[in-house]
Design a protein around this motif. Structure first.
Motif, PDB file in Angstrom:
ATOM      1  N   SER A 123      -1.629   2.721  79.507  1.00 42.42           N
ATOM      2  CA  SER A 123      -0.829   2.555  80.722  1.00 42.42           C
ATOM      3  C   SER A 123       0.501   3.280  80.585  1.00 42.42           C
ATOM      4  CB  SER A 123      -0.603   1.065  81.017  1.00 42.42           C
ATOM      5  OG  SER A 123       0.087   0.445  79.954  1.00 42.42           O
ATOM      6  N   SER A 124       1.058   3.276  79.382  1.00 42.22           N
ATOM      7  CA  SER A 124       2.306   4.020  79.163  1.00 42.22           C
ATOM      8  C   SER A 124       2.086   5.509  79.409  1.00 42.22           C
ATOM      9  CB  SER A 124       2.800   3.773  77.736  1.00 42.22           C
ATOM     10  OG  SER A 124       3.929   4.569  77.468  1.00 42.22           O
ATOM     11  N   GLU A 125       0.970   6.027  78.912  1.00 43.54           N
ATOM     12  CA  GLU A 125       0.663   7.444  79.124  1.00 43.54           C
ATOM     13  C   GLU A 125       0.426   7.734  80.601  1.00 43.54           C
ATOM     14  OE1 GLU A 125      -1.506   8.152  74.777  1.00 43.54           O
ATOM     15  OE2 GLU A 125      -2.695   7.993  76.608  1.00 43.54           O
ATOM     16  N   LEU A 126      -0.259   6.818  81.283  1.00 44.60           N
ATOM     17  CA  LEU A 126      -0.542   7.034  82.706  1.00 44.60           C
ATOM     18  C   LEU A 126       0.735   6.964  83.535  1.00 44.60           C
ATOM     19  CD1 LEU A 126      -3.794   4.897  82.909  1.00 44.60           C
ATOM     20  CD2 LEU A 126      -3.639   7.363  83.239  1.00 44.60           C
ATOM     21  N   LEU A 127       1.627   6.061  83.173  1.00 47.75           N
ATOM     22  CA  LEU A 127       2.913   5.994  83.886  1.00 47.75           C
ATOM     23  C   LEU A 127       3.695   7.287  83.684  1.00 47.75           C
ATOM     24  CD1 LEU A 127       3.936   2.300  83.117  1.00 47.75           C
ATOM     25  CD2 LEU A 127       3.367   3.239  85.354  1.00 47.75           C
TER      26      LEU A 127
ATOM     27  N   PHE B 148      -4.658  -0.887  76.099  1.00 46.85           N
ATOM     28  CA  PHE B 148      -4.188  -0.861  77.490  1.00 46.85           C
ATOM     29  C   PHE B 148      -2.702  -0.515  77.568  1.00 46.85           C
ATOM     30  CE2 PHE B 148      -1.951  -3.454  80.696  1.00 46.85           C
ATOM     31  CZ  PHE B 148      -2.342  -2.768  81.829  1.00 46.85           C
ATOM     32  N   ILE B 149      -1.924  -1.086  76.657  1.00 45.64           N
ATOM     33  CA  ILE B 149      -0.481  -0.808  76.667  1.00 45.64           C
ATOM     34  C   ILE B 149      -0.220   0.674  76.444  1.00 45.64           C
ATOM     35  CG2 ILE B 149       1.687  -1.242  75.458  1.00 45.64           C
ATOM     36  CD1 ILE B 149       0.579  -4.040  74.794  1.00 45.64           C
ATOM     37  N   VAL B 150      -0.912   1.235  75.463  1.00 48.90           N
ATOM     38  CA  VAL B 150      -0.707   2.650  75.151  1.00 48.90           C
ATOM     39  C   VAL B 150      -1.151   3.530  76.313  1.00 48.90           C
ATOM     40  CG1 VAL B 150      -1.394   4.525  73.615  1.00 48.90           C
ATOM     41  CG2 VAL B 150      -0.917   2.266  72.678  1.00 48.90           C
TER      42      VAL B 150
ATOM     43  N   ALA C 134      -7.051  -8.603  71.590  1.00 49.25           N
ATOM     44  CA  ALA C 134      -5.720  -8.120  71.211  1.00 49.25           C
ATOM     45  C   ALA C 134      -5.722  -6.610  71.032  1.00 49.25           C
ATOM     46  CB  ALA C 134      -5.274  -8.805  69.923  1.00 49.25           C
ATOM     47  N   GLN C 135      -6.780  -6.099  70.398  1.00 46.27           N
ATOM     48  CA  GLN C 135      -6.853  -4.643  70.205  1.00 46.27           C
ATOM     49  C   GLN C 135      -7.035  -3.931  71.542  1.00 46.27           C
ATOM     50  OE1 GLN C 135      -9.872  -3.459  67.460  1.00 46.27           O
ATOM     51  NE2 GLN C 135      -9.315  -1.303  67.521  1.00 46.27           N
TER      52      GLN C 135
ATOM     53  N   VAL D  95       2.098  -8.356  79.685  1.00 41.08           N
ATOM     54  CA  VAL D  95       1.663  -8.329  78.286  1.00 41.08           C
ATOM     55  C   VAL D  95       2.401  -9.387  77.470  1.00 41.08           C
ATOM     56  CG1 VAL D  95       1.656  -6.921  76.194  1.00 41.08           C
ATOM     57  CG2 VAL D  95       0.970  -5.917  78.370  1.00 41.08           C
ATOM     58  N   ALA D  96       3.686  -9.589  77.824  1.00 39.27           N
ATOM     59  CA  ALA D  96       4.480 -10.591  77.112  1.00 39.27           C
ATOM     60  C   ALA D  96       4.084 -12.010  77.499  1.00 39.27           C
ATOM     61  CB  ALA D  96       5.964 -10.358  77.379  1.00 39.27           C
ATOM     62  N   GLY D  97       3.243 -12.129  78.511  1.00 36.65           N
ATOM     63  CA  GLY D  97       2.776 -13.458  78.914  1.00 36.65           C
ATOM     64  C   GLY D  97       3.664 -14.157  79.896  1.00 36.65           C
TER      65      GLY D  97
END
Length: 733
Positions: free
Chosen positions: A14-18, A10-12, A4-5, A104-106
């Motif tokens: 990937s947001s920065e990379l986008l 990854f979410i953070v 989960a961590q 991420v939301a599944g």
């Protein structure tokens, strides 16, 4: 590993990379020759694909694989970036973000989203050459594309394999020719030479020993590790040297450059880049250890890279590239070690606790003062200073540069200007200006409305601009800077400006003003913030319905800020927003009126003046004084808040300033500086004028925090009305 961590990280990331992808694409529209931006764009897509693969987000991997393939061709100069490709890549960037959100939301993409993705890929493939972007089938998620190996290079485009079987190969039940046949399954054996040099004289020959050696020219797309694995079962009994084709050197260099910066050891980098196998590394390390004992100061121990080059295992430029990568990784790690990610709610909790500490500290100081205990007062004073330092440092943790928020408007300006058919450039300055994170989060929507409104109704079409002697290209400017206790954000355009006559006519039609009413320019332009007010001649899907500017003002005022308009017809308009630096704790100045206490932001206080009895008598019946020859309007807080008349015989004026305007506040007592923890007002009191919040004093009593901008405005307006009234009476007489 805490999945989960890891997924949160990854979410953070990937947001920065986008966001990096978007910034790079927008930058390339003006600087298409910036290769570093192209590399950054490719690296961002490559990293997103690889990271998504780690979590099994196959939809993300499949989509970004095609994007990456096209970006690879862009990086290699096979295709060029034009307006259409840029637009498609921006749309792909958005779609990749949506895929990540759903993954991420599944949940997977629905039919519409899937169709949208396929349509984007179809558009993308029209820009690609060859089969690179033709397939949506992704490769292995993380492993880089297979590449051949380096060493002493081969002039041709073939691998060269130098093979010497060991004596015991036959005794171990191995058939040397079977390895040659298996090698042929990976490519084409262009030339094979059998070496007889190891054969002993016939009398000494052992029929159970192997004396075979081969020099092989091999054409294959397989990588070095794959070729070496052909001989996996005889590696311990043979000598093998694999030399790469010369044409693959550049590919090795590029692959090493694109490796993620998570490897620190030279050998790991070379293996990851495909230039070295694990066996070769092990042999080189063994050679290094063997030579360690003979090392002297004059002849130090050979380094791994030197051994690899000396043995001809890796070509010198590849070792140099790996060493450079190692250096970059160390620098990156050192930079990373300076930062840690902290959840915002933990910072909020810290600020809340410090706020309680400030209040408790004030209570302690008050008790010490009342007790008259000198040592206790000194200790309380020391603690107050320490708490103040803690407060300042804690608040800095929440400060964020506004540049990231500004940069998001590059995309907005690009999209909206194309939609409107206008050529508009966005100029950003002051991006390093910092303000509280919570303010940053809430200022985005008001800025968005102002930017879109300026582009739609502020900046004229190119034909009209040329007719007015302006450049065809309009200019929109976002600027930020600090001014005393506030941050000022400007949204300025070089368009047609606001029409005073048109605003007055519209206000008259809507009943906002009376016929014949005289208004100053500032009062006229403030009318644009009235609900439903619009002077736009045409309603568009962007603006013109009179919905929004009142919301902008309300949202800014909710942040304890203000907005003003500076406009010149035919030259442009500037909306100037003033916001507090923080919404949590401020340095205040405590004053008393009767039994009530009030707090003023210390940065807004200019000076304090004690009124003599003569001045008090002179000031009766009017709302201004002469301060060193300057007319200073003032308000009596006792009158403003309808407090009972007091018996005090002393009064003081606190001079406050905001946005270049000054006013005085008449109070009974000056109680000094006070660290103020801002507590929001309840919903019932949110619409009170002149009050921006409350705080708790050390005694436990509540003090109101005064809204200085509003109070100054009331004082200035009251004085202007009094002057107009006096002038009117003068005319009548």
């Amino acid at each position: 590993m805490d999945l989960a961590q890891a997924q949160e990280t990854f979410i953070v990331e990937s947001s920065e990379l986008l966001q990096e992808m978007e910034n790079a694409l927008l930058h390339l529209e003006t600087r298409p020759d910036d290769l570093e931006a192209v590399h950054a764009l490719f690296r961002a897509a490559h990293t997103i694909k690889g990271s998504a693969g780690l979590f099994g987000f196959d939809q993300v991997v499949a989509f970004t694989h095609v994007v990456e393939s096209v970006l690879e061709q862009l990086r290699d100069g096979l295709i060029t970036l034009n307006a259409d490709l840029s637009a498609v890549l921006l749309a792909c960037r958005d779609h990749a973000g949506a895929l990540i959100d759903q993954a991420v939301a599944g949940s997977g993409p629905d039919d519409d989203m899937h169709a949208h993705g396929e349509a984007l890929l179809a558009r993308l493939r029209t820009h690609a050459q060859g089969p690179a972007a033709g397939a949506g089938t992704p490769p292995a998620p993380v492993t880089p594309a297979p590449v051949e190996v380096v060493g002493r290079t081969v002039a041709t485009d073939n691998w060269h394999i130098s093979l010497r079987f060991g004596r015991d190969v036959l005794r171990n039940g191995m058939d040397p020719l079977s390895f040659i046949r298996y090698l042929a399954t990976l490519g084409e054996i262009v030339n094979l030479t059998t070496l007889p040099d190891a054969l002993p004289p016939a009398a000494d020959m052992d029929p159970e020993s192997c004396y075979l050696g081969f020099e092989i020219d091999f054409h294959s797309a397989a990588d070095k590790d794959s070729i070496e694995r052909v001989f996996e079962f005889v590696q311990d009994d043979c000598q093998i040297r694999i030399l790469p084709p010369h044409s693959r050197i550049d590919e090795y260099l590029a692959l090493i450059e694109e490796l993620p910066e998570d490897k620190l050891l030279l050998g790991e980098i070379l293996i990851q880049g495909g230039a070295l196998t694990a066996r070769e590394l092990e042999e080189a390390l063994a050679a290094q250890r063997a030579g360690a004992g003979a090392a002297t100061e004059a002849a130090p121990q050979a380094r791994l890279g030197e051994i690899l080059v000396e043995e001809g295992v890796v070509h010198p430029p590849v070792v140099e590239a790996a060493l450079e990568k190692q250096k970059q990784t160390r620098e990156h790690k050192a930079q990373e070690s300076k930062f840690i990610r902290v959840q915002a709610d933990k910072l909020d909790q810290l600020i809340d606790l410090i706020g309680e500490l400030v209040i408790a500290g004030a209570g302690t100081s008050l008790i010490a003062s009342r007790a008259g205990h000198a040592e206790m007062q000194e200790a309380a004073s020391l603690m107050a200073r320490l708490v103040e330092h803690i407060r300042e440092h804690a608040l800095r943790l929440r400060m964020v540069q506004i540049g990231e928020t500004f940069n998001r408007f590059q995309r907005v300006v690009r999209e909206v200007s194309r939609e409107l058919g206008k050529d508009i450039e966005l100029v950003i300055s002051g991006g390093d200006t910092e303000l509280d994170k919570s303010v940053i989060e809430k200022i985005g929507d008001p800025l968005m409305h102002l930017v879109r409104n300026a582009m739609d109704h502020g900046i004229e079409p190119a034909e009209l601009r040329l007719a007015r002697g302006k450049p065809a290209r309009g200019r929109l400017r976002l600027n930020a800077y600090h001014e005393s206790s506030s941050i000022v954000i400007e949204v300025a355009d070089d368009g047609g400006g606001l029409s005073r006559e048109r605003i007055l006519k519209k206000a008259l039609d809507k009943g906002l003003i009376e016929p014949g009413q005289t208004l100053a320019d500032a009062e006229v332009y403030k009318l644009v913030f009235e609900p439903g007010f619009s002077t736009a001649e045409q309603v568009t899907n962007l603006s013109g319905r009179g919905v929004g500017m009142d919301v902008v003002k309300r949202n800014i005022e909710a942040l304890r800020g203000s907005i003003e308009v500076d406009t010149r017809e035919g030259e442009g308009t500037t909306f100037r927003i003033r916001l507090p630096l923080t919404l949590a704790i401020i340095d205040g100045f405590l004053v008393g009126v009767g039994r009530a206490s009030y707090v003023l932001p210390l940065d807004a206080v200019v000076e304090c003046i004690e009124l003599s009895e003569t001045e008090r008598q002179a000031a009766r019946g009017r709302d201004y004084i002469s301060l060193r020859g300057e007319v200073l309007p003032f308000l009596r807080l006792r009158d403003l808040f309808a407090l009972e008349a007091g018996s005090t015989r002393r009064e003081s004026i606190v001079v406050v300033e905001y946005a270049g305007r000054k006013a005085g506040l008449v109070v009974d007592e000056l109680l000094g500086e006070f660290q103020t923890v801002i507590k929001p007002l309840g919903k019932v009191f949110q619409h009170l004028r002149g009050i921006s919040g409350s705080t708790i004093l050390g005694s436990g009593e509540v003090a109101l925090i005064l809204d200085v901008p509003n109070i100054i405005q009331r004082a200035v307006t009251a004085q202007a009305q009094a002057q107009r009234s006096a002038a009117g009476r003068g005319l009548l007489h």
